[in-house]
Design a protein around this motif. Sequence first.
Motif, PDB file in Angstrom:
ATOM      1  N   UNK A   1       0.493  -0.769   0.444  1.00 46.76           N
ATOM      2  CA  UNK A   1      -0.176   0.034  -0.208  1.00 46.76           C
ATOM      3  C   UNK A   1       0.964   1.317  -0.367  1.00 46.76           C
ATOM      4  N   UNK A   2      -0.054   2.037  -0.401  1.00 51.44           N
ATOM      5  CA  UNK A   2       1.081   3.460  -0.287  1.00 51.44           C
ATOM      6  C   UNK A   2       0.479   4.566   0.378  1.00 51.44           C
ATOM      7  N   UNK A   3       1.027   5.233   1.333  1.00 54.83           N
ATOM      8  CA  UNK A   3      -0.378   6.190   2.255  1.00 54.83           C
ATOM      9  C   UNK A   3       0.137   7.514   1.560  1.00 54.83           C
ATOM     10  N   UNK A   4       1.805   7.657   1.229  1.00 53.45           N
ATOM     11  CA  UNK A   4       1.463   8.730   1.168  1.00 53.45           C
ATOM     12  C   UNK A   4       2.378   9.161  -0.455  1.00 53.45           C
ATOM     13  N   UNK A   5       1.252   8.208  -1.499  1.00 54.01           N
ATOM     14  CA  UNK A   5       1.565   8.853  -3.162  1.00 54.01           C
ATOM     15  C   UNK A   5       0.588   7.976  -3.384  1.00 54.01           C
ATOM     16  N   UNK A   6       0.143   8.489  -4.657  1.00 51.68           N
ATOM     17  CA  UNK A   6      -0.805   7.468  -5.635  1.00 51.68           C
ATOM     18  C   UNK A   6       0.360   7.087  -6.638  1.00 51.68           C
ATOM     19  N   UNK A   7       1.132   6.792  -6.621  1.00 52.43           N
ATOM     20  CA  UNK A   7       2.328   6.631  -7.779  1.00 52.43           C
ATOM     21  C   UNK A   7       3.464   6.298  -6.680  1.00 52.43           C
ATOM     22  N   UNK A   8       4.688   5.433  -7.954  1.00 55.39           N
ATOM     23  CA  UNK A   8       6.142   5.063  -7.294  1.00 55.39           C
ATOM     24  C   UNK A   8       6.511   4.804  -8.002  1.00 55.39           C
TER      25      UNK A   8
ATOM     26  N   UNK B   1       6.998  13.372   4.324  1.00 52.22           N
ATOM     27  CA  UNK B   1       6.897  12.249   5.177  1.00 52.22           C
ATOM     28  C   UNK B   1       6.102  12.822   6.051  1.00 52.22           C
ATOM     29  N   UNK B   2       6.289  12.963   6.924  1.00 51.44           N
ATOM     30  CA  UNK B   2       5.515  13.075   8.608  1.00 51.44           C
ATOM     31  C   UNK B   2       4.143  13.181   8.041  1.00 51.44           C
ATOM     32  N   UNK B   3       3.699  14.121   6.769  1.00 56.48           N
ATOM     33  CA  UNK B   3       2.674  14.302   7.175  1.00 56.48           C
ATOM     34  C   UNK B   3       1.888  13.661   6.579  1.00 56.48           C
ATOM     35  N   UNK B   4       2.148  12.119   6.190  1.00 57.40           N
ATOM     36  CA  UNK B   4       1.391  11.560   5.399  1.00 57.40           C
ATOM     37  C   UNK B   4       1.646   9.999   6.597  1.00 57.40           C
ATOM     38  N   UNK B   5       2.707   9.974   7.629  1.00 56.18           N
ATOM     39  CA  UNK B   5       2.476   9.007   8.684  1.00 56.18           C
ATOM     40  C   UNK B   5       1.176   8.859   9.280  1.00 56.18           C
TER      41      UNK B   5
END
Length: 306
Positions: A14-21, A154-158
């Motif tokens: 899963x990716x809590x921080x972004x829609x892409x990788x 990074x912190x905002x999306x933890x």
Amino acid sequence: MKLQRIAILICLLSSACTQGKPDAFELFDNGMEISEEKPDLIYLVSTNVMRAEGPDGEPAYIAELNETDRKYYDKEFAYVDSHISQGDFNLIAPYYHQFTFSGTGLPKEQFDSVYQEVAAEVCAFFDWYMAEVNNGRDFVLAGFSQGAMLLRDIMMNMDERTFSHMAAAYLIGYRLSDDDLQDPHINAATGSSDTQVAISFNSVASEEGIWELVSEGAATCINPVNWCTDSTPAQFNYDGDKGNVYVNGESQVLMVDINPEKYCKWMKQSPLFSGIHPDNRHHWDLMFYSGNIHDNALTRVQNLHR
């Protein structure tokens, strides 16, 4: 477990921080194996790429990560390894496709688009790190300049479980605004031992030396020598020079008095800082205080679950 300096294919659950990788990440290899007995130090490098070109020679604003780029990254990674990690942390340092220094001069809308692309990659890296590398260890975040800027994302999306393992985040040479501090995971440090906090500072020799790119809108600042947020001064040593530093409570920057002739001369001769007031000390934010950061990071890790 050893993370070698090769491309590592990732598959995020899963990716809590972004829609892409991106398709792969590459990590700095200091020759050390990951130890379950040590906390992790995740480090994001500063802006080391001045400019880039597209396939047809047109200007590009995201680093290619060619051989020259990597040599600059390696130099900073090695410095952090020897001066901040010091063998007491597992250093986890990614080669990410940073925005170039020339990109900072773009119109806001265009720069924001570039920045979001870089932030998405960095956030995807952190998601992969948590899923595949962390293994439940406590960690410290650190970044210098551009790297510090990206730590906010990074912190905002933890999620809360991840945040519970974050001892501290060191935003070296970049400001935190009032808006940043509204996020529940970005809490300004108030002393030397509080945990789950963000440490932010920018160094100048005078208020004329404030560089808006990294300091404008600063709402907090802490002295990384004595860990005071008021104007209490502290002494430090760097490269054979003795200096004094204190927090300016109005502008929320560090006022540094250390061999002004030497450092002003360097600023005036540096093509990188052309047009920036010679009283700015951003270039040394990492180097002046690296030993203090090492010692303090260990303290905050030790206090995390007390």
